[in-house]
Design an enzyme around this catalytic site. Sequence first.
Site: not given
Ligand SMILES: NC(=O)c1ccc[n+]([C@@H]2O[C@H](COP(=O)([O-])OP(=O)(O)OC[C@H]3O[C@@H](n4cnc5c(N)ncnc54)[C@H](OP(=O)(O)O)[C@@H]3O)[C@@H](O)[C@H]2O)c1
Length: 292
Positions: A173, A242
């Site tokens: 990844k 990140k």
């Molecule tokens: N978005 C994309 O296009 C994409 C594509 C491929 C992979 N990813 C990966 O998928 C993952 C999620 O991405 P996303 O875009 O959905 O991110 P996001 O919208 O920023 O959501 C982040 C999530 O992590 C939780 N979180 C953050 N800090 C935490 C902690 N200390 N303890 C427990 N929960 C915590 C947040 O909870 P709260 O609501 O409480 O803050 C939320 O549920 C990441 O690793 C990202 O790199 C993302």
Amino acid sequence: MTDTVGVIGAGRMGAAMTARLRSAGVEVVLWNRTAARAAAVAAATGARVAATARGAAAAGPVVLVSLADDAACRAAYDGPDGIVAGAGPGTVVADTSTVAPGTSIELAALVAAGGGAMLDTPVSGSVPVVERGELTVMAGGRVAVLDRARPVLDLLARQIFHVGEHGAGATMKLAVNALVHALNQAVSEALVLAERSGVARRAAYEVFANSVAGGPFVQYKRAAFERPGQTPVAFSLDLVGKDLDLILDLAARSGASMPQAAANRRAVADAVAAGLGDEDMSVLARYLRGLA
Ligand SMILES: NC(=O)c1ccc[n+]([C@@H]2O[C@H](COP(=O)([O-])OP(=O)(O)OC[C@H]3O[C@@H](n4cnc5c(N)ncnc54)[C@H](OP(=O)(O)O)[C@@H]3O)[C@@H](O)[C@H]2O)c1
């Protein structure tokens, strides 16, 4: 498939995965650190909310995790109310978060010690790709365990690649995202170059999309680059930063030379320092426009 699936994380990706599973008729039990976010996703999709990560992890034989980073995963797996406590024998935890390979290996050992099994199953493709069920999954862990998770992952993914042992999915990844973030930087720079030199943004993008460089990333980020501010955030610039930290850390450990990733990291850090961390990754073009 009628089993209940536990989902840990109601962020952009966790919410989209929940919606996709629900539209396929799957029961979802959802947990999120910020309960209001889980409640909003549950109200929109008909998922049930668990009070703890342990509750969601105990909800069914397959548990999907989608959390921001390594620290978020460690916090959610650990402790009496954590994922490890809920994932007993018969449970497969498929973690789709983008984290360091070492973290995946560490978490897999913790889950195994608790009786469950874990896979690193990070994904390529953003929110609209989840909605279409067309993610690419890179899986690390045992093949037999992956086979148990496939019925759920197949609802989200067009292709699932088994790439090796624990940590291999996470490694792959980071390699994919080195490419994605380089493309994002390159599209941003090329678009601003065309605009500053007198070609209208839409005309320039039309040519990009139909050029030899018009691959999937250029196609699906089109609205975000053409109409910044009118397109929902799919992947935040903070998470790009990140990823690039994880990529450069892996490069240092493995001895790979990545001068372009290092330059991209500096550009993203500057844009984040200018207050753009919560914006979509395509905001880099806006940032460069402002500098020009
Ligand atoms: N978005 C994309 O296009 C994409 C594509 C491929 C992979 N990813 C990966 O998928 C993952 C999620 O991405 P996303 O875009 O959905 O991110 P996001 O919208 O920023 O959501 C982040 C999530 O992590 C939780 N979180 C953050 N800090 C935490 C902690 N200390 N303890 C427990 N929960 C915590 C947040 O909870 P709260 O609501 O409480 O803050 C939320 O549920 C990441 O690793 C990202 O790199 C993302």
